[in-house]
Design an enzyme around this catalytic site. Structure first.
Site, mmCIF file in Angstrom:
data_model
loop_
_atom_site.group_PDB
_atom_site.id
_atom_site.type_symbol
_atom_site.label_atom_id
_atom_site.label_comp_id
_atom_site.label_asym_id
_atom_site.label_seq_id
_atom_site.Cartn_x
_atom_site.Cartn_y
_atom_site.Cartn_z
ATOM 1 N N GLU A 1 -2.708 11.264 3.218
ATOM 2 C CA GLU A 1 -3.802 11.066 4.152
ATOM 3 C C GLU A 1 -3.872 12.294 5.050
ATOM 4 O OE1 GLU A 1 -4.684 6.727 5.562
ATOM 5 O OE2 GLU A 1 -2.502 7.004 5.552
ATOM 6 N N GLU B 1 0.855 -1.197 0.000
ATOM 7 C CA GLU B 1 0.000 0.000 0.000
ATOM 8 C C GLU B 1 0.881 1.233 0.000
ATOM 9 O OE1 GLU B 1 -3.056 0.124 2.999
ATOM 10 O OE2 GLU B 1 -2.933 2.319 3.162
#
Length: 262
Positions: A148, A143
């Site tokens: 974020e 990932e």
């Protein structure tokens, strides 16, 4: 950051797309046509997907995902939503779109220009997962979190890498403290090569990661193609407590561009 800019004009768009020296533009979406996202480029996650998040991800619902005025809008809403075919009601809705089965890349510069939502409980992201996820699962697929943001920490953006090593989950990440990163559009990117990943907020480096850290038994999740996701999560394991007074909240994306070295 990228030196002088070459210019590449594609017939699909009236405005030329800038291309960094030494790269080719291999995929992009400028979100120029109002309506739903282009189905040849984007699919949807549907339902309650991960991380104990509070939102129900809807599919092809303009209240949650649409293109207007040259921007992709992913909207988080606090509302009573009847889940299709389920006889149940969700309290929060949002959207998560991805390029799975449509486009994926091995190495390159992946760039997302976006304006973030703000308020306790929001958790927008621009990130990547390995095409192999249906076969090997997470985190073995790898990932790459290009960006974020969590509303309870309103002056930080994060970049993180997740992988499996020795049968367990490993991660490597960094963050950058920025005054009000949600107040305007900013460019989030990863420069991904066979040796390393470098993550940036505009021109400022957020994190660096050496791919060799994920080498195991002659393989490495980050030496295989990954697809892109754009989503707005609400609450959950990192989003935390939700302030219902903030809604609706919009995660706005100006463009997504993928370049690969010549």
């Amino acid at each position: 950051m990228i030196g002088s800019m070459a210019m590449l004009a594609l017939s699909l768009f009236a405005t030329p797309v800038p291309v960094p020296d030494g790269y080719n533009l291999v995929w992009h979406d400028e979100f120029d046509t109002d309506g739903l996202p282009d189905a040849s480029r984007w699919g949807y996650e549907v339902g309650y997907v991960r991380n104990k998040e509070s939102q129900y991800y809807t599919k092809e619902r303009r209240e949650n995902c649409r293109i207007e005025d040259g921007k992709l809008i992913i909207e988080g809403r606090h509302e009573k939503y009847e889940i299709p075919g389920g006889g149940k009601t969700a309290d929060y809705t949002a959207a998560s779109i991805n390029t799975l089965g449509r486009a994926s890349w091995l190495y390159g510069r992946i760039e997302v220009r976006a304006k973030l939502p703000q308020g306790k409980g929001v958790w927008p992201a621009a990130w990547m997962l390995g095409d192999s996820i249906s076969k090997v699962g997470w985190p073995a697929c790898g990932e790459i979190d290009i960006m974020e943001f969590v509303g309870h920490t309103p002056n930080k953006t994060y970049a993180t890498v997740h992988w499996r090593l020795g049968g367990g989950h490993k991660s490597s990440g960094g963050n950058l403290t920025i005054s009000e990163p949600w107040a305007d559009f900013h460019t989030y990117r990863v420069d991904w090569t066979a040796e390393a990943m470098d993550f940036y907020f505009d021109d400022q480096k957020v994190h660096s990661y050496k791919l060799a850290a994920a080498d195991e038994n002659g393989d490495n999740a980050f030496r295989h193609p990954q697809y892109l996701l754009l989503n707005l999560a609400l609450g959950g394991s990192w989003g935390g407590q939700i302030d219902d007074a903030i809604f609706p909240q919009r995660y706005e994306v100006d463009y997504v561009r993928v370049y690969q070295a010549k």
